[in-house]
Design a protein around this motif. Sequence first.
Motif, short mmCIF file in Angstrom:
data_model
loop_
_atom_site.label_atom_id
_atom_site.label_comp_id
_atom_site.label_asym_id
_atom_site.label_seq_id
_atom_site.Cartn_x
_atom_site.Cartn_y
_atom_site.Cartn_z
N ILE A 134 -8.81 -2.14 -6.00
CA ILE A 134 -9.89 -1.45 -5.26
C ILE A 134 -9.30 -0.72 -4.06
O ILE A 134 -9.69 0.42 -3.76
CB ILE A 134 -10.99 -2.43 -4.85
N ARG A 135 -8.35 -1.34 -3.37
CA ARG A 135 -7.69 -0.67 -2.24
C ARG A 135 -7.01 0.62 -2.71
O ARG A 135 -7.11 1.66 -2.08
CB ARG A 135 -6.66 -1.58 -1.59
N ARG A 136 -6.30 0.52 -3.86
CA ARG A 136 -5.61 1.71 -4.38
C ARG A 136 -6.61 2.80 -4.75
O ARG A 136 -6.38 3.98 -4.47
CB ARG A 136 -4.74 1.34 -5.58
N ASP A 137 -7.72 2.43 -5.36
CA ASP A 137 -8.76 3.41 -5.71
C ASP A 137 -9.31 4.09 -4.46
O ASP A 137 -9.51 5.31 -4.45
CB ASP A 137 -9.89 2.75 -6.50
N ARG A 138 -9.56 3.30 -3.42
CA ARG A 138 -10.08 3.88 -2.18
C ARG A 138 -9.09 4.83 -1.54
O ARG A 138 -9.47 5.88 -1.02
CB ARG A 138 -10.46 2.78 -1.20
N HIS A 139 -7.81 4.46 -1.58
CA HIS A 139 -6.79 5.35 -1.02
C HIS A 139 -6.74 6.66 -1.80
O HIS A 139 -6.61 7.74 -1.20
CB HIS A 139 -5.41 4.68 -1.05
N LEU A 140 -6.86 6.58 -3.10
CA LEU A 140 -6.84 7.78 -3.93
C LEU A 140 -8.08 8.64 -3.66
O LEU A 140 -7.98 9.87 -3.54
CB LEU A 140 -6.77 7.41 -5.41
N LEU A 141 -9.23 8.01 -3.52
CA LEU A 141 -10.46 8.77 -3.22
C LEU A 141 -10.36 9.46 -1.86
O LEU A 141 -10.82 10.59 -1.70
CB LEU A 141 -11.68 7.85 -3.26
N ARG A 142 -9.75 8.78 -0.89
CA ARG A 142 -9.55 9.41 0.42
C ARG A 142 -8.66 10.63 0.31
O ARG A 142 -8.89 11.64 0.97
CB ARG A 142 -8.93 8.40 1.39
N LEU A 143 -7.62 10.53 -0.51
CA LEU A 143 -6.72 11.67 -0.70
C LEU A 143 -7.46 12.84 -1.34
O LEU A 143 -7.33 13.99 -0.90
CB LEU A 143 -5.52 11.28 -1.55
N VAL A 144 -8.25 12.56 -2.36
CA VAL A 144 -9.02 13.61 -3.03
C VAL A 144 -9.99 14.27 -2.03
O VAL A 144 -10.10 15.50 -1.97
CB VAL A 144 -9.78 13.07 -4.26
N ASP B 60 0.80 -1.23 0.00
CA ASP B 60 0.00 0.00 0.00
C ASP B 60 0.83 1.28 0.00
O ASP B 60 0.32 2.34 -0.34
CB ASP B 60 -0.91 0.04 1.23
N TYR B 61 2.10 1.20 0.36
CA TYR B 61 2.90 2.40 0.57
C TYR B 61 2.96 3.27 -0.70
O TYR B 61 3.37 2.82 -1.76
CB TYR B 61 4.32 2.03 1.01
N CYS B 62 2.52 4.49 -0.57
CA CYS B 62 2.53 5.49 -1.65
C CYS B 62 1.77 5.04 -2.89
O CYS B 62 2.08 5.46 -4.00
CB CYS B 62 3.96 5.87 -2.03
N ASP B 63 0.75 4.21 -2.71
CA ASP B 63 0.02 3.73 -3.88
C ASP B 63 -0.77 4.83 -4.58
O ASP B 63 -1.18 4.67 -5.72
CB ASP B 63 -0.87 2.53 -3.56
N ASN B 64 -0.93 5.97 -3.93
CA ASN B 64 -1.54 7.13 -4.63
C ASN B 64 -0.66 7.60 -5.77
O ASN B 64 -1.14 8.12 -6.76
CB ASN B 64 -1.76 8.29 -3.66
N VAL B 65 0.64 7.40 -5.62
CA VAL B 65 1.60 7.85 -6.63
C VAL B 65 1.70 6.84 -7.77
O VAL B 65 1.62 7.20 -8.94
CB VAL B 65 2.99 8.08 -5.99
N TRP B 66 1.90 5.57 -7.44
CA TRP B 66 2.19 4.57 -8.46
C TRP B 66 0.98 3.70 -8.81
O TRP B 66 1.11 2.73 -9.57
CB TRP B 66 3.36 3.67 -8.03
N GLY B 67 -0.20 4.03 -8.32
CA GLY B 67 -1.39 3.22 -8.54
C GLY B 67 -1.78 3.01 -9.99
O GLY B 67 -2.47 2.06 -10.34
N CYS B 68 -1.31 3.88 -10.86
CA CYS B 68 -1.60 3.75 -12.30
C CYS B 68 -0.51 2.92 -12.98
O CYS B 68 -0.02 3.26 -14.03
CB CYS B 68 -1.68 5.14 -12.93
N CYS B 69 -0.17 1.80 -12.35
CA CYS B 69 0.98 0.99 -12.79
C CYS B 69 0.67 0.09 -13.98
O CYS B 69 1.57 -0.55 -14.51
CB CYS B 69 1.51 0.17 -11.63
N GLY B 70 -0.58 -0.01 -14.39
CA GLY B 70 -0.93 -0.84 -15.54
C GLY B 70 -1.40 -2.23 -15.13
O GLY B 70 -1.14 -2.70 -14.03
#
Length: 142
Positions: free
Chosen positions: A108-118, A60-70
């Motif tokens: 889904i975890r990465r998406d939720r983390h990103l939504l929390r950041l937004v 999960d670490y910094c997945d807001n940054v690299w979540g678009c990894c393909g």
Amino acid sequence: MLKLVGKGVVFDQCLTWSEHVKYLVGKVSKRISLLRRTRNNLSLYTANVIYKSLILPIIDYCDNVWGCCGKVNSDKLEKLQRRAARIIMKTHRSDDALKFLKYKPLEIRRDRHLLRLVKRCLKKCCPQMFYDYFIFNKDAIE
């Protein structure tokens, strides 16, 4: 290829995140192997706690940054979670293990983390440099 490692995130020139995922796979695989070797001496609860406290935070670490990894890179990480779930449940069927343990797909975890950041940015509950990244458009909702 130029690589830059900063506090647990590997950057490459093209930001493909392949090198970072490769780094994660190596680091997480070692811990999953340790879990596998010790699993017979652990309860289901303890094995699950070990996964959630020593393995999942690395993923999960910094997945807001690299979540678009393909898709390919995302599948490599998902494969690790499936492997851990099979070890924790002592089964060969990862779908049943994931369902029993109630593990959500990592995407889904990465998406939720990103939504929390937004959400934090919109509420201005984040560092000031992020305040103007998102503008709430009330007219778009109507």
